[in-house]
Design a protein around this motif. Structure first.
Motif, mmCIF file in Angstrom:
data_model
loop_
_atom_site.group_PDB
_atom_site.id
_atom_site.type_symbol
_atom_site.label_atom_id
_atom_site.label_comp_id
_atom_site.label_asym_id
_atom_site.label_seq_id
_atom_site.Cartn_x
_atom_site.Cartn_y
_atom_site.Cartn_z
ATOM 1 N N ASN A 1 9.561 75.263 95.069
ATOM 2 C CA ASN A 1 8.295 75.406 94.268
ATOM 3 C C ASN A 1 8.210 76.840 93.759
ATOM 4 O O ASN A 1 7.944 77.169 92.514
ATOM 5 C CB ASN A 1 7.159 75.136 95.067
ATOM 6 N N ILE B 1 8.005 77.933 89.814
ATOM 7 C CA ILE B 1 7.170 78.724 89.159
ATOM 8 C C ILE B 1 7.836 79.814 88.414
ATOM 9 O O ILE B 1 7.217 80.031 87.317
ATOM 10 C CB ILE B 1 6.367 79.127 90.122
ATOM 11 N N TYR C 1 5.594 83.596 81.434
ATOM 12 C CA TYR C 1 4.166 83.645 81.337
ATOM 13 C C TYR C 1 3.627 84.878 80.469
ATOM 14 O O TYR C 1 2.369 85.133 80.385
ATOM 15 C CB TYR C 1 3.515 84.080 82.920
ATOM 16 N N ASN D 1 -5.271 72.847 93.073
ATOM 17 C CA ASN D 1 -3.756 72.660 93.401
ATOM 18 C C ASN D 1 -3.546 71.751 94.699
ATOM 19 O O ASN D 1 -2.516 71.356 94.985
ATOM 20 C CB ASN D 1 -3.325 74.223 93.957
ATOM 21 N N THR E 1 1.150 78.215 96.105
ATOM 22 C CA THR E 1 0.631 79.248 95.025
ATOM 23 C C THR E 1 -0.343 80.077 96.012
ATOM 24 O O THR E 1 -0.809 81.257 95.360
ATOM 25 C CB THR E 1 -0.502 78.120 94.489
ATOM 26 N N LYS F 1 4.389 73.467 82.731
ATOM 27 C CA LYS F 1 3.672 72.706 83.593
ATOM 28 C C LYS F 1 2.853 73.749 84.551
ATOM 29 O O LYS F 1 1.762 73.246 84.893
ATOM 30 C CB LYS F 1 4.397 71.768 84.421
ATOM 31 N N TYR F 2 3.067 74.685 84.226
ATOM 32 C CA TYR F 2 2.256 76.045 85.489
ATOM 33 C C TYR F 2 1.351 76.645 84.495
ATOM 34 O O TYR F 2 1.638 77.376 83.136
ATOM 35 C CB TYR F 2 3.185 76.855 86.061
ATOM 36 N N SER G 1 -2.467 79.706 84.839
ATOM 37 C CA SER G 1 -3.240 80.554 85.763
ATOM 38 C C SER G 1 -4.452 80.551 85.713
ATOM 39 O O SER G 1 -5.064 80.382 84.443
ATOM 40 C CB SER G 1 -2.279 81.823 85.639
ATOM 41 N N ILE H 1 -1.988 80.782 90.361
ATOM 42 C CA ILE H 1 -1.017 79.862 89.547
ATOM 43 C C ILE H 1 -1.525 78.525 89.810
ATOM 44 O O ILE H 1 -2.050 78.155 90.778
ATOM 45 C CB ILE H 1 0.333 79.885 90.012
ATOM 46 N N MET I 1 -1.424 74.015 88.848
ATOM 47 C CA MET I 1 -0.718 73.053 88.048
ATOM 48 C C MET I 1 -1.572 71.721 88.177
ATOM 49 O O MET I 1 -2.221 71.267 89.162
ATOM 50 C CB MET I 1 0.539 72.560 88.851
#
Length: 219
Positions: free
Chosen positions: A67, A71, A76, A125, A136, A163-164, A166, A184, A186
């Motif tokens: 994961n 991420i 970002y 999350n 996360t 897909k992520y 913040s 973060i 999702m």
């Protein structure tokens, strides 16, 4: 996906309660905007996610490591949209009180409600499973800095092409100190958000948080 349950949200509140007390204040004054501060903190989470050495300090779980790598693979630096959310902490607290049926004195509510805006990211999350929530959680970053133009708690939602996303919460204290906590998040529906009304609808209709003020933020 309306609620995750009283105990889990309450646990996230307790974990996040230290966000305002464990970090040194940076002497930045208003040299940085809330928008830029949020991007900076999101980039810090990205840096942590990219570091296998860092994740290995906290977990031996292959799923959590995967994961984190996923991420960390996203960019970002340039959010496609940013939205300011006001009133999230009070609405989240009232939602929990309604769900639990517990009555809490208004003075106590005033003391604790600031923590609830921070915990909303974990609530979102948690819908993606315990492994993702754990991922996360270890990537969460906290900070404090000087800023004299914030008079109420605000949460900035940073949306990206991947897909992520913040969420960064800003909490004002005395002497122009602002505490921040970044997570973060999702949530599949975020990819289709195009307006502040879309954000409002998600938090009000899906999460059950009423009375929010949502507005777009420009760099």
């Amino acid at each position: 996906m309306k609620k995750i349950g009283v105990m889990l949200l309450a646990t996230m509140i307790l974990v996040s309660a230290t966000a305002c007390s464990n970090n040194d204040t940076q002497n930045q004054s208003n040299s940085i905007t809330l928008y830029k501060k949020g991007v900076e903190m999101t980039m810090q989470m990205d840096l942590l996610a990219e570091s296998k050495d860092f994740t290995d300090l906290f977990t031996v779980s292959d799923e959590i490591s995967k994961n984190a790598i996923d991420i960390g693979d996203q960019d970002y630096s340039k959010p496609k949209a940013v939205y300011e959310i006001v009133g999230l902490e009070d609405s989240a607290l009232q939602s929990l009180l309604r769900e639990s049926g517990i009555k809490v004195d208004s003075e106590i509510q005033d003391i604790i409600k600031g923590r609830f805006g921070i915990a909303v990211a974990s609530q979102i999350n948690a819908q993606n499973g315990a492994e993702f929530l754990a991922t996360t959680s270890i990537l969460t970053v906290e900070d404090s800095f000087l800023y004299n133009e914030l008079d109420e708690q605000k949460t900035y939602l940073y949306l990206y092409d991947g897909k992520y996303n913040s969420m960064v919460t800003f909490i004002p204290f005395e002497d122009n100190i602002v505490a921040t906590s970044a997570n973060i998040v999702m949530e599949e529906s975020f990819t289709g958000f195009a307006t502040a009304d879309d954000v409002t609808s998600f938090f009000e209709e899906t999460m059950g948080f009423k009375g929010l003020t949502v507005s777009p933020v420009k760099e």
